[in-house]
Design a protein around this motif. Structure first.
Motif, PDB file in Angstrom:
ATOM      1  N   UNK A  30       0.813  -1.328   0.076  1.00  0.00           N
ATOM      2  CA  UNK A  30       0.001   0.108   0.023  1.00  0.00           C
ATOM      3  C   UNK A  30       0.930   1.207   0.032  1.00  0.00           C
ATOM      4  N   UNK A  31       1.866   1.393   0.653  1.00  0.00           N
ATOM      5  CA  UNK A  31       3.002   2.571   0.731  1.00  0.00           C
ATOM      6  C   UNK A  31       3.619   2.600  -0.484  1.00  0.00           C
ATOM      7  N   UNK A  36       3.855   5.740  -5.746  1.00  0.00           N
ATOM      8  CA  UNK A  36       3.533   5.914  -7.089  1.00  0.00           C
ATOM      9  C   UNK A  36       2.403   6.867  -7.506  1.00  0.00           C
ATOM     10  N   UNK A  37       1.446   6.757  -7.036  1.00  0.00           N
ATOM     11  CA  UNK A  37       0.143   7.649  -7.268  1.00  0.00           C
ATOM     12  C   UNK A  37       0.743   9.005  -6.901  1.00  0.00           C
ATOM     13  N   UNK A  41       0.642  11.820 -10.022  1.00  0.00           N
ATOM     14  CA  UNK A  41      -0.574  12.833  -9.712  1.00  0.00           C
ATOM     15  C   UNK A  41      -0.277  14.432  -9.525  1.00  0.00           C
ATOM     16  N   UNK A  42      -0.527  15.272 -10.702  1.00  0.00           N
ATOM     17  CA  UNK A  42      -0.438  16.524 -10.684  1.00  0.00           C
ATOM     18  C   UNK A  42      -1.333  17.498 -10.139  1.00  0.00           C
TER      19      UNK A  42
END
Length: 181
Positions: A30-31, A36-37, A41-42
């Protein structure tokens, strides 16, 4: 009936397996996914609009009369005779619709009978026909004209100095609030 006895080594083995299932492996996945997200993500925040600039208004009242001067009303009373101007005929018999204020009347339609045009006025739940020349309203109103969209009324009222003045009021056609299908 005999209750089964669970041996201590069997119980210890079962607890060890249960604790290994709750290990740190799922948390690490999960970490890793969150990192990665977060990296891909911008965040886009729209800039705030510029505030409106306030332009002060300079009120130049050097030559104008003071609207709050109490002498303004006194000079009006001294010059004008109370009851002067075009006073309404108070001796004539009042018509039925003169018992209702204009703001309670709604024009809901128009009707033609021959060459005469009538306005349909609704007061509470009743509808009345009105034509030019009739009186209505509590301020000595006289219907001056009836059109498809409005009724024009000339009222005679007293102003602050006691003068009788005429003012024009209009009752406009009110659209129906019901949905037509």
């Amino acid at each position: 009936m005999k209750t089964p006895i669970v041996s201590a080594p069997l119980l210890a083995a079962f607890l060890a397996m249960a604790l290994t299932a709750c290990g740190d492996r799922d948390e690490q996945e999960v970490r890793q996914w969150m990192k990665e997200v977060d990296a891909t993500t911008r965040v886009s925040v729209k800039p705030l609009p510029e505030p409106k600039t306030f332009v002060p208004f300079a009120y130049a009242s050097a030559g104008a009369a003071d609207p709050f001067n109490p002498n303004k009303l006194l000079t009006g009373r001294d010059i004008a005779r109370p009851g002067g101007g075009k006073a309404p005929d108070t001796s004539r018999r009042k018509e039925f619709l003169e018992g209702f204020p204009l703001d309670t009347m709604r024009m809901v339609g128009m009707l033609k009978k021959g060459r005469t045009v009538f306005a349909l006025l609704q007061i509470d739940r009743a509808v009345y026909q009105v034509q030019a020349g009739q009186h209505l309203g509590q301020n000595y109103g006289l219907v001056t004209s009836v059109t498809e969209a409005s009724v024009n009324v000339k009222e005679t009222v007293q102003d602050a100095s006691g003068e009788w003045v005429e003012r024009i009021a209009t009752l406009e056609l009110q659209e129906s609030k019901e949905n037509t299908r």
